[in-house]
Motif scaffolding. Structure first.
Motif, PDB file in Angstrom:
ATOM      1  N   GLN A  65       0.812  -1.215   0.000  1.00  0.00           N
ATOM      2  CA  GLN A  65       0.000   0.000   0.000  1.00  0.00           C
ATOM      3  C   GLN A  65       0.848   1.269   0.000  1.00  0.00           C
ATOM      4  N   CYS A  66       2.159   1.117  -0.050  1.00  0.00           N
ATOM      5  CA  CYS A  66       3.065   2.265  -0.040  1.00  0.00           C
ATOM      6  C   CYS A  66       3.454   2.639  -1.473  1.00  0.00           C
ATOM      7  N   PRO A  67       3.815   3.913  -1.699  1.00  0.00           N
ATOM      8  CA  PRO A  67       4.338   4.275  -3.017  1.00  0.00           C
ATOM      9  C   PRO A  67       5.562   3.415  -3.349  1.00  0.00           C
ATOM     10  N   GLY A  68       5.552   2.832  -4.519  1.00  0.00           N
ATOM     11  CA  GLY A  68       6.657   1.978  -4.935  1.00  0.00           C
ATOM     12  C   GLY A  68       6.554   0.543  -4.457  1.00  0.00           C
ATOM     13  N   VAL A 130      11.010   0.236   0.766  1.00  0.00           N
ATOM     14  CA  VAL A 130       9.696   0.801   0.459  1.00  0.00           C
ATOM     15  C   VAL A 130       9.020   1.332   1.726  1.00  0.00           C
ATOM     16  N   ALA A 134       8.249   5.451   2.814  1.00  0.00           N
ATOM     17  CA  ALA A 134       6.850   5.902   2.823  1.00  0.00           C
ATOM     18  C   ALA A 134       6.559   6.841   3.979  1.00  0.00           C
TER      19      ALA A 134
END
Length: 134
Positions: A65-68, A130, A134
């Motif tokens: 659910q994190c960017p990247g 990651v 975040a």
């Protein structure tokens, strides 16, 4: 640990954990993740950290659910989509991963015995990057 590959859900314990996440009420799914992460993150270096496979799987779900982050698409993960997870799970997941990559941790010991510790550590490092970003 019955493992068939190096992936975060590619072992019996993590696959069972995916089912446990599915079985939790929607409002309790984050608590299930928090509980397994805390159980590892709260162990001291003198304590043997075992059953870390669930914490790695939980970290993978949070990182997704994190960017990247990469989505968890394995058939062994939860079948139902997770609701948005609280941001405070991210640093907890980082602490748990740090604990599992230190001495006196069962998953690292098992992967070292199999000669796959460097590959496993690379996957953990990617998850950690990651989560930490975040």
């Amino acid at each position: 640990m019955g493992a068939w590959d190096i992936g975060h859900f590619d072992n019996d314990t993590a696959a069972d954990f995916g089912g446990r996440v599915d079985d939790a009420e929607p409002g309790r799914k984050a608590d299930v993740l928090r509980d397994v992460l805390s159980a590892i993150a709260d162990t001291g270096p003198e304590q043997y950290a075992d059953c870390g496979e669930e914490a790695v799987a939980a970290a993978a779900l949070i990182a997704a659910q994190c960017p990247g982050g990469e989505p968890v698409t394995t058939a062994y993960g939860p079948k139902e989509p997770l609701p948005p997870l609280p941001a405070d799970l991210r640093p907890l997941a980082v602490r748990a991963l740090d604990r599992l990559t230190a001495e006196n941790a069962e998953p690292l010991d098992l992967w070292a015995e199999a000669g796959e510790d460097q590959a496993w550590l690379a996957g953990i490092a990617a998850l950690r990057a990651v989560l930490a970003a975040a």
